[in-house]
Design a protein around this motif. Structure first.
Motif, mmCIF file in Angstrom:
data_model
loop_
_atom_site.group_PDB
_atom_site.id
_atom_site.type_symbol
_atom_site.label_atom_id
_atom_site.label_comp_id
_atom_site.label_asym_id
_atom_site.label_seq_id
_atom_site.Cartn_x
_atom_site.Cartn_y
_atom_site.Cartn_z
ATOM 1 N N SER A 75 0.872 -1.316 0.061
ATOM 2 C CA SER A 75 -0.043 -0.022 0.070
ATOM 3 C C SER A 75 0.933 1.279 0.015
ATOM 4 O O SER A 75 1.971 1.279 0.380
ATOM 5 N N VAL A 76 0.279 2.435 -0.420
ATOM 6 C CA VAL A 76 1.008 3.663 -0.207
ATOM 7 C C VAL A 76 0.149 4.722 0.311
ATOM 8 O O VAL A 76 -1.266 4.497 0.508
ATOM 9 N N ASP A 77 0.718 5.834 0.787
ATOM 10 C CA ASP A 77 0.018 6.904 1.252
ATOM 11 C C ASP A 77 -0.595 7.776 0.102
ATOM 12 O O ASP A 77 0.024 8.447 -0.204
ATOM 13 N N TRP A 78 -1.826 7.492 0.004
ATOM 14 C CA TRP A 78 -2.341 8.304 -1.290
ATOM 15 C C TRP A 78 -2.571 9.762 -0.745
ATOM 16 O O TRP A 78 -2.895 10.542 -1.774
ATOM 17 N N CYS A 82 -4.274 14.365 -10.604
ATOM 18 C CA CYS A 82 -3.837 14.892 -12.171
ATOM 19 C C CYS A 82 -3.854 16.408 -12.621
ATOM 20 O O CYS A 82 -2.945 16.696 -13.278
ATOM 21 N N GLN A 83 -4.748 16.852 -11.819
ATOM 22 C CA GLN A 83 -4.860 18.380 -11.841
ATOM 23 C C GLN A 83 -3.655 19.126 -11.486
ATOM 24 O O GLN A 83 -2.905 19.943 -11.844
ATOM 25 N N GLU A 84 -3.327 18.464 -10.230
ATOM 26 C CA GLU A 84 -2.096 19.102 -9.432
ATOM 27 C C GLU A 84 -0.793 18.950 -10.143
ATOM 28 O O GLU A 84 0.042 19.828 -10.456
ATOM 29 N N ARG A 85 -0.693 17.622 -10.930
ATOM 30 C CA ARG A 85 0.433 17.303 -11.704
ATOM 31 C C ARG A 85 0.482 18.387 -12.889
ATOM 32 O O ARG A 85 1.696 18.787 -13.186
ATOM 33 N N GLN A 86 -0.795 18.619 -13.609
ATOM 34 C CA GLN A 86 -0.538 19.558 -14.565
ATOM 35 C C GLN A 86 -0.116 20.943 -14.230
ATOM 36 O O GLN A 86 0.420 21.741 -15.015
ATOM 37 N N LEU A 87 -0.886 21.457 -13.061
ATOM 38 C CA LEU A 87 -0.599 22.750 -12.643
ATOM 39 C C LEU A 87 0.983 22.820 -12.360
ATOM 40 O O LEU A 87 1.295 24.058 -12.641
ATOM 41 N N GLU A 88 1.353 22.235 -11.418
ATOM 42 C CA GLU A 88 2.618 22.207 -10.910
ATOM 43 C C GLU A 88 3.747 21.995 -12.035
ATOM 44 O O GLU A 88 4.928 22.376 -12.020
ATOM 45 N N ASN A 89 3.396 21.209 -12.810
ATOM 46 C CA ASN A 89 4.411 21.151 -14.186
ATOM 47 C C ASN A 89 5.855 20.558 -13.868
ATOM 48 O O ASN A 89 6.750 21.064 -14.056
ATOM 49 N N LYS A 90 5.869 19.521 -12.916
ATOM 50 C CA LYS A 90 7.192 19.021 -12.474
ATOM 51 C C LYS A 90 7.208 17.526 -12.374
ATOM 52 O O LYS A 90 5.970 16.906 -12.112
ATOM 53 N N VAL A 91 8.231 16.865 -12.446
ATOM 54 C CA VAL A 91 8.608 15.336 -12.270
ATOM 55 C C VAL A 91 8.073 15.054 -10.997
ATOM 56 O O VAL A 91 8.481 15.421 -9.863
ATOM 57 N N GLU A 92 7.136 13.970 -10.768
ATOM 58 C CA GLU A 92 6.512 13.574 -9.551
ATOM 59 C C GLU A 92 7.625 12.464 -9.203
ATOM 60 O O GLU A 92 8.009 11.646 -9.762
ATOM 61 N N GLU A 93 7.990 12.663 -7.763
ATOM 62 C CA GLU A 93 8.906 11.814 -7.085
ATOM 63 C C GLU A 93 8.462 10.197 -6.896
ATOM 64 O O GLU A 93 7.206 10.250 -6.495
ATOM 65 N N PRO A 94 8.917 9.540 -6.703
ATOM 66 C CA PRO A 94 8.502 8.137 -6.372
ATOM 67 C C PRO A 94 7.856 8.078 -4.924
ATOM 68 O O PRO A 94 8.506 8.594 -3.955
ATOM 69 N N HIS A 95 6.894 7.427 -4.749
ATOM 70 C CA HIS A 95 6.275 7.268 -3.488
ATOM 71 C C HIS A 95 6.632 6.059 -2.682
ATOM 72 O O HIS A 95 6.991 5.026 -3.397
ATOM 73 N N GLU A 96 6.812 6.279 -1.436
ATOM 74 C CA GLU A 96 7.106 5.252 -0.713
ATOM 75 C C GLU A 96 5.931 4.123 -0.619
ATOM 76 O O GLU A 96 4.814 4.302 -0.369
ATOM 77 N N LYS A 97 6.397 2.769 -0.812
ATOM 78 C CA LYS A 97 5.427 1.566 -0.971
ATOM 79 C C LYS A 97 5.600 0.904 0.493
ATOM 80 O O LYS A 97 7.002 0.369 0.689
ATOM 81 N N LEU A 98 4.646 0.594 1.196
ATOM 82 C CA LEU A 98 4.679 -0.222 2.274
ATOM 83 C C LEU A 98 4.355 -1.669 1.857
ATOM 84 O O LEU A 98 3.156 -1.876 1.575
ATOM 85 N N THR A 99 5.127 -2.766 2.323
ATOM 86 C CA THR A 99 4.918 -4.220 1.965
ATOM 87 C C THR A 99 4.792 -4.773 3.222
ATOM 88 O O THR A 99 6.069 -4.793 3.943
ATOM 89 N N VAL A 100 3.799 -5.922 3.382
ATOM 90 C CA VAL A 100 3.809 -6.661 4.359
ATOM 91 C C VAL A 100 3.504 -7.956 4.129
ATOM 92 O O VAL A 100 2.515 -8.233 3.297
ATOM 93 N N GLN A 101 4.128 -8.856 4.662
ATOM 94 C CA GLN A 101 3.881 -10.477 4.402
ATOM 95 C C GLN A 101 3.356 -11.168 5.521
ATOM 96 O O GLN A 101 3.874 -10.781 6.763
ATOM 97 N N PHE A 102 2.514 -12.191 5.285
ATOM 98 C CA PHE A 102 2.004 -12.766 6.305
ATOM 99 C C PHE A 102 2.089 -14.254 6.046
ATOM 100 O O PHE A 102 2.043 -14.650 4.741
ATOM 101 N N ARG A 103 2.410 -15.228 7.081
ATOM 102 C CA ARG A 103 2.464 -16.773 6.907
ATOM 103 C C ARG A 103 1.403 -17.405 7.606
ATOM 104 O O ARG A 103 0.735 -16.852 8.586
#
Length: 281
Positions: A251-254, A260-281
């Motif tokens: 999951s990621v922090d949405w 989409c509108q914010e990306r168009q207005l700011e017109n800058k490259v979006e940084e990669p987002h941190e992804k949290l991964t959990v494993q269960f057995r």
């Protein structure tokens, strides 16, 4: 003339059967069909038997040492727990016994059963079957006959008068569960790799043997508390694959993801987002 002779022959057989049944009912003191739990028809020279459906609560049946070739007379006897059919002339049991879900003891030795695959398929529905005799049949000459029966009928504890051992169960698993063996080889303690499953061409029963698991004494499948170490790390992988499943959630922090509108207005490259991964057995 031939038809008349056949009718007479059938009448004679039916008379022999009726006499044998009535004799047993008298010996056991049964007065009603519903009371009949035991029926002994062994050694009566019977070649065929009419339906036993009137004894719908029948549990123990001896028909051994006859000349029986057909078992359709058992189609309505769902309560049978012990069935003795040894020393007859049976060549095929397909469609005759699979409804006997509570059967615990089945003697079929010294008949003429030839097709091992069809015979075992008929018995697979017997989840309570514990004692099985198939020796002195042509199918028992198959080189891997015993291991195949053990693998296909896991509830059987006594096969051909010999107890089924844990070592035999392990050998049977690795000999016939080729697909599972291939999956196990693709598992590396929590990490999955892309490894295609192998397929076998030819008979569905004749499968190339895989490496046999050398399990420490006292360690059984499904025992999560036993911490006995393994000599071979691959054995530990196999046991883990049999007893546990691995689930992975990401999951990621949405709230930190731009629209989409914010990306168009700011017109800058979006940084990669941190992804949290959990494993269960």
């Amino acid at each position: 003339m031939a038809a008349a002779a056949s009718a007479i022959s059938y009448a004679d057989k039916f008379t022999v059967y009726c006499q044998a049944v009535e004799k047993q009912l008298k010996i056991c003191g049964f007065k009603r069909n519903v009371d009949v739990l035991v029926l002994y028809l062994a050694g009566q020279g019977l070649r065929s038997i009419p339906s036993l459906s009137r004894f719908h609560r029948l549990r123990y049946l001896w028909i051994n040492n006859n000349k029986i070739q057909d078992l359709t007379f058992l189609m309505k006897n769902y309560c049978l727990t012990e069935l003795y059919l040894n020393n007859n002339e049976l060549t095929d049991i397909s469609g005759a016994l699979k409804h006997l879900r509570v059967l615990q003891i089945l003697f079929l030795h010294n008949n003429q059963l030839k097709n091992l695959g069809k015979t075992v398929k008929e018995l697979k529905g017997m989840i309570s079957l514990q004692t099985l005799n198939l020796f002195d049949n042509p199918l028992a000459q198959d080189p891997d006959y015993r291991l195949y029966v053990i693998y296909s009928l896991p509830s059987v504890q006594l096969l051909d008068r010999k107890s089924v051992t844990q070592r035999e169960r392990e050998s049977a698993f690795h000999l016939y569960n080729r697909e599972r063996s291939c999956v196990v080889q693709s598992i590396a303690f929590g990490k999955r790799v892309n490894a295609p499953l192998e397929t076998t061409v030819g008979s569905s029963r004749c499968i190339q043997p895989a490496r046999r698991l050398m399990m420490p004494s006292g360690c059984e499948f499904g025992n999560h508390t036993n911490k006995v170490p393994f000599e071979n790390p691959e054995d530990a992988v196999l046991l883990r694959a049999m007893t546990r499943s691995l689930m992975e959630f990401s999951s990621v922090d949405w709230n930190k993801v731009a629209t989409c509108q914010e990306r168009q207005l700011e017109n800058k490259v979006e940084e990669p987002h941190e992804k949290l991964t959990v494993q269960f057995r």
